[in-house]
Design an enzyme around this catalytic site. Sequence first.
Site, PDB file in Angstrom:
ATOM      1  CG  HIS A  44      -5.700   2.061   5.395  1.00  0.00           C
ATOM      2  ND1 HIS A  44      -5.183   2.948   6.313  1.00  0.00           N
ATOM      3  CD2 HIS A  44      -4.741   1.129   5.169  1.00  0.00           C
ATOM      4  CE1 HIS A  44      -3.946   2.558   6.611  1.00  0.00           C
ATOM      5  NE2 HIS A  44      -3.661   1.469   5.924  1.00  0.00           N
ATOM      6  CB  SER A  61       5.598  -2.028  11.987  1.00  0.00           C
ATOM      7  OG  SER A  61       5.264  -0.674  12.270  1.00  0.00           O
ATOM      8  CG  ASN A  73      -1.740   1.216   1.383  1.00  0.00           C
ATOM      9  OD1 ASN A  73      -1.804   2.036   0.455  1.00  0.00           O
ATOM     10  ND2 ASN A  73      -2.385   1.372   2.530  1.00  0.00           N
ATOM     11  N   GLY A  97       3.060   2.132  10.941  1.00  0.00           N
ATOM     12  CA  GLY A  97       4.073   3.181  10.809  1.00  0.00           C
ATOM     13  C   GLY A  97       4.828   3.485  12.090  1.00  0.00           C
ATOM     14  CD  GLU A 129      -2.468   5.504   6.962  1.00  0.00           C
ATOM     15  OE1 GLU A 129      -2.498   5.544   5.718  1.00  0.00           O
ATOM     16  OE2 GLU A 129      -1.522   4.990   7.596  1.00  0.00           O
ATOM     17  CE  LYS A 132      -0.010   3.103   4.872  1.00  0.00           C
ATOM     18  NZ  LYS A 132       0.196   3.162   6.317  1.00  0.00           N
ATOM     19  CD  GLU A 148      -3.244  -2.327   7.458  1.00  0.00           C
ATOM     20  OE1 GLU A 148      -2.114  -2.498   6.999  1.00  0.00           O
ATOM     21  OE2 GLU A 148      -3.925  -1.310   7.228  1.00  0.00           O
TER      22      GLU A 148
END
Length: 261
Positions: A99, A215, A11, A175, A101, A13, A169
Site C-alpha cells: 500500500h 476516493s 481497507n 483520501g 501508505e 487502515k 491506487e
Amino acid sequence: MKKHTPLIVGNWKMNPATLAKAKKLFIDIRNKVQHRPQYTKPVVAPPFPFISEIERLAPSRRIELAAQDVFFESIGAHTGEVSIPMLKSVGVSMVIVGHSERRARGESDEEIYRDVQAVLNAKTTVIICVGEKERDAHGNYFSVVEAQLRAALRDVAAKDLKRVVIAYEPVWAIGTGKTASAEDAHEMKLFIQKLLTDRFSRRAADTVRVLYGGSVNKRNAAELLHVGGVDGFLIGGASLRASEFVHIINTAEEYAKSHPA
Ligand code: 13P
C-alpha cells in the site's frame, strides 16, 4: 477481456479507534449485506488486533477478511511483525501488500516482492497496490506502475497469478476526493493487462483482477465499473460508513448481474 466477480475491499487502515467500534462497524455492514451477494465478493481489512474478533462475527463468510500488510518470515525474532500463518489462523483469506501508505514509510520494492512470495507460497490471495504519486503530461506514470509491477511479480509463476489481484491506487487520489476518471482507470487497467500478457500469457493475465482505489464513493462507483471496466475497488474512507460501503457493494452486484462473468 474476461469478466470477474467484482471484489469490493474495505481497507479500514488505522480505524476505528476501538474494538467495540470495529465490531459495531462490521455488524452494521453485515446486517446491511443481508443476503449472500451472488455476483460480488465483499471483503474487509480491519487492523490486526481486531481481526480475530471480527472473524467470530463473520461465520458464514458472506464477507471475507483481509489483512492490511504481512511480514514475509513465518516465525521467529521479528518484534512487531505479523506472519502469514498467523493471519491464516485467524481467518484471513487475502493480504494487501505494498500500500502506498506503507511505501511512504519506507517499504521497499524488495520487501514487497518478498511479501508477495510469502503470501503466494501460503496459497493465499495477494492484493498488490501500485500507483503513481503524480500525473504528468508525458505519461511517466505508466513507467512508475510498470516498475512497481515488475518488481512485485519477479519470479511469480503463471500458475500463481490466479491468486494475484492488482489494485491501481494513484497516490494523488487517496483520501483527497480526487478520483481518477473512469477513462484513466480503464486505460491503466488495459496497460496492466498488457504487461501481464507480455510477461505471462493472455490466459494467465485474464485470471488477474485489476481493482481501482482512491476516493471511491457511492457517487462514482457505477461509472468506474461501467466505463472504467475495473474488477472492483479498494476503498478507504467510504468503507468506514456502513451504508455507503454496502451501497457500493450493491452497485457492483447490479453491475455484475447485468454483465455476467
Ligand atoms: P480512500 O478511499 O480514502 O481514498 O483510500 C483509498 C485507499 O488507500 C484504499 O486502500
